[in-house]
Design an enzyme around this catalytic site. Structure first.
Site, mmCIF file in Angstrom:
data_model
loop_
_atom_site.group_PDB
_atom_site.id
_atom_site.type_symbol
_atom_site.label_atom_id
_atom_site.label_comp_id
_atom_site.label_asym_id
_atom_site.label_seq_id
_atom_site.Cartn_x
_atom_site.Cartn_y
_atom_site.Cartn_z
ATOM 1 N N ASN A 9 0.868 -1.179 0.000
ATOM 2 C CA ASN A 9 0.000 0.000 0.000
ATOM 3 C C ASN A 9 0.906 1.230 0.000
ATOM 4 O OD1 ASN A 9 -1.915 1.963 0.367
ATOM 5 N ND2 ASN A 9 -2.283 1.486 2.527
ATOM 6 N N TRP A 10 1.033 1.842 -1.165
ATOM 7 C CA TRP A 10 1.986 2.953 -1.282
ATOM 8 C C TRP A 10 1.417 4.280 -0.771
ATOM 9 C CZ3 TRP A 10 4.430 1.897 -6.806
ATOM 10 C CH2 TRP A 10 5.336 0.844 -6.672
ATOM 11 N N LYS A 11 0.140 4.302 -0.471
ATOM 12 C CA LYS A 11 -0.500 5.529 0.039
ATOM 13 C C LYS A 11 -0.178 6.710 -0.896
ATOM 14 C CE LYS A 11 0.187 3.496 4.543
ATOM 15 N NZ LYS A 11 0.218 3.655 5.964
ATOM 16 N N HIS A 98 -9.522 1.202 5.021
ATOM 17 C CA HIS A 98 -8.224 1.481 5.647
ATOM 18 C C HIS A 98 -8.405 2.523 6.750
ATOM 19 C CE1 HIS A 98 -4.085 2.704 6.253
ATOM 20 N NE2 HIS A 98 -3.735 1.570 5.678
ATOM 21 N N GLU A 100 -6.697 4.962 7.666
ATOM 22 C CA GLU A 100 -6.438 6.367 7.292
ATOM 23 C C GLU A 100 -7.649 6.965 6.572
ATOM 24 O OE1 GLU A 100 -2.706 5.715 5.299
ATOM 25 O OE2 GLU A 100 -1.770 5.257 7.224
ATOM 26 N N GLU A 170 -5.664 -4.746 10.782
ATOM 27 C CA GLU A 170 -4.665 -3.694 10.960
ATOM 28 C C GLU A 170 -4.961 -2.912 12.241
ATOM 29 O OE1 GLU A 170 -2.662 -2.778 6.984
ATOM 30 O OE2 GLU A 170 -4.248 -1.330 7.286
ATOM 31 N N GLY A 176 2.095 2.395 10.669
ATOM 32 C CA GLY A 176 3.022 3.503 10.424
ATOM 33 C C GLY A 176 3.702 4.004 11.689
ATOM 34 N N SER A 212 3.244 -2.080 10.561
ATOM 35 C CA SER A 212 4.696 -2.038 10.775
ATOM 36 C C SER A 212 5.401 -3.369 10.506
ATOM 37 C CB SER A 212 5.016 -1.542 12.190
ATOM 38 O OG SER A 212 4.490 -0.234 12.364
ATOM 39 N N GLY A 233 2.802 -1.067 4.417
ATOM 40 C CA GLY A 233 2.866 0.355 4.087
ATOM 41 C C GLY A 233 4.306 0.786 3.861
HETATM 42 C C1 PEP Z 1 -0.895 0.219 6.147
HETATM 43 O O1 PEP Z 1 -0.964 1.408 5.904
HETATM 44 O O2 PEP Z 1 -1.768 -0.537 5.746
HETATM 45 C C2 PEP Z 1 0.249 -0.265 6.926
HETATM 46 C C3 PEP Z 1 0.207 -1.475 7.413
HETATM 47 O O3 PEP Z 1 1.294 0.621 7.098
HETATM 48 P P1 PEP Z 1 2.706 0.305 7.799
HETATM 49 O O4 PEP Z 1 3.217 -0.999 7.223
HETATM 50 O O5 PEP Z 1 3.568 1.463 7.446
HETATM 51 O O6 PEP Z 1 2.439 0.193 9.258
#
Ligand code: PEP
Length: 248
Positions: A9-11, A98, A100, A170, A176, A212, A233
């Site tokens: 997931n490149w956001k 998600h 976010e 998640e 993040g 993470s 992410g």
């Molecule tokens: C995500 O945004 O779905 C995610 C898991 O981010 P990260 O790996 O940076 O925690």
């Protein structure tokens, strides 16, 4: 139904050059390292680069997903992107729910259900995210929170539609932040989510963990009995790190 899946997931990261060079290098490395086909690898770049990404990855083992959709088919919704637009450029997968989107764009379960319905109408595959906040976990409410998120969204779907889902657990406090949930916490939650789907639909879905994951801890997560892969992410933005996660 269960398979091994890794999703990047490149956001709101990677411009045109970064997106295309990542994907081309990724394909070369996959070929050189003979990374096999027994897993599904999905990349979710930003909207403007979905088309070129899909063209680059056409006919390969990699797939492309959108990070969002609007819940209406078309109309006066300035700045939004519809499912049919995405379908017209060959996209067939989308991440929904998600944290976010829930937090910064106020997407509540009723909005998410509308998005699910329109995505299913267009035959999309949905990666649906659920997870609790740290406050909810500290109050030991995580199982109720996740069950409710599913009850108000995905559980409105028919048995046939359920086959179009992957669920991503998640925990919001682990996204993040560099803080991961313990393997035990994740395994327990995945087992719980799996049991909900088995009970309601008799279906054994693929359930991913996100929060993470990095190149050092991925393997241990993926070894857990009920973890079928990861939604990644930050660590998916660097090719070397992401390759290591895929190999895990
Ligand atoms: C995500 O945004 O779905 C995610 C898991 O981010 P990260 O790996 O940076 O925690």
């Amino acid at each position: 139904m269960r398979k091994k899946i890794v999703i990047a997931n490149w956001k709101m990261n990677h411009d045109f050059y970064e997106t295309t060079s990542f994907l081309r290098s990724f394909l070369r490395i996959i070929f050189e390292k003979k990374i096999n086909h027994n897993k599904e690898i999905i990349i979710a770049p930003s909207f403007p680069f979905l088309h070129i990404s899909n063209q680059i990855l056409q006919g390969t083992i990699l797939h492309v997903a959108a990070q969002n959709i609007h819940y209406m088919e078309k109309g006066s919704y300035t700045g939004e992107v519809s499912v049919s637009m995405l379908k017209s450029i060959g996209i067939q997968k989308v991440i929904l729910g998600h944290s976010e989107r829930r937090e910064f764009f106020y997407e509540k379960n009723d909005i998410l259900l509308k998005k699910i319905k329109i995505a299913l109408k267009y035959g999309f595959h949905i990666i649906f995210c659920v997870g609790e906040t740290d406050i909810e976990r500290n109050k030991n409410q995580q199982f109720n929170v996740v069950k409710n998120q599913l009850k108000e969204t995905v559980f409105h779907c028919s048995l046939n539609d359920i086959r179009s889902f992957y669920i991503a657990y998640e925990p919001i406090w682990a996204i993040g932040t560099g803080k991961t949930a313990t393997f035990e916490q994740v395994q327990k939650m995945h087992q719980f989510i799996r049991s909900l789907f088995l009970e309601k639909y008799g279906i054994n879905l693929s359930i991913l963990y996100g929060g993470s994951i990095n190149e050092n801890n991925a393997k241990d997560f993926f070894l857990q009995k009920d973890i079928d892969g990861g939604l990644i992410g930050n660590s998916s933005l660097e090719l070397e790190k992401f390759i290591k996660i895929v190999q895990s």
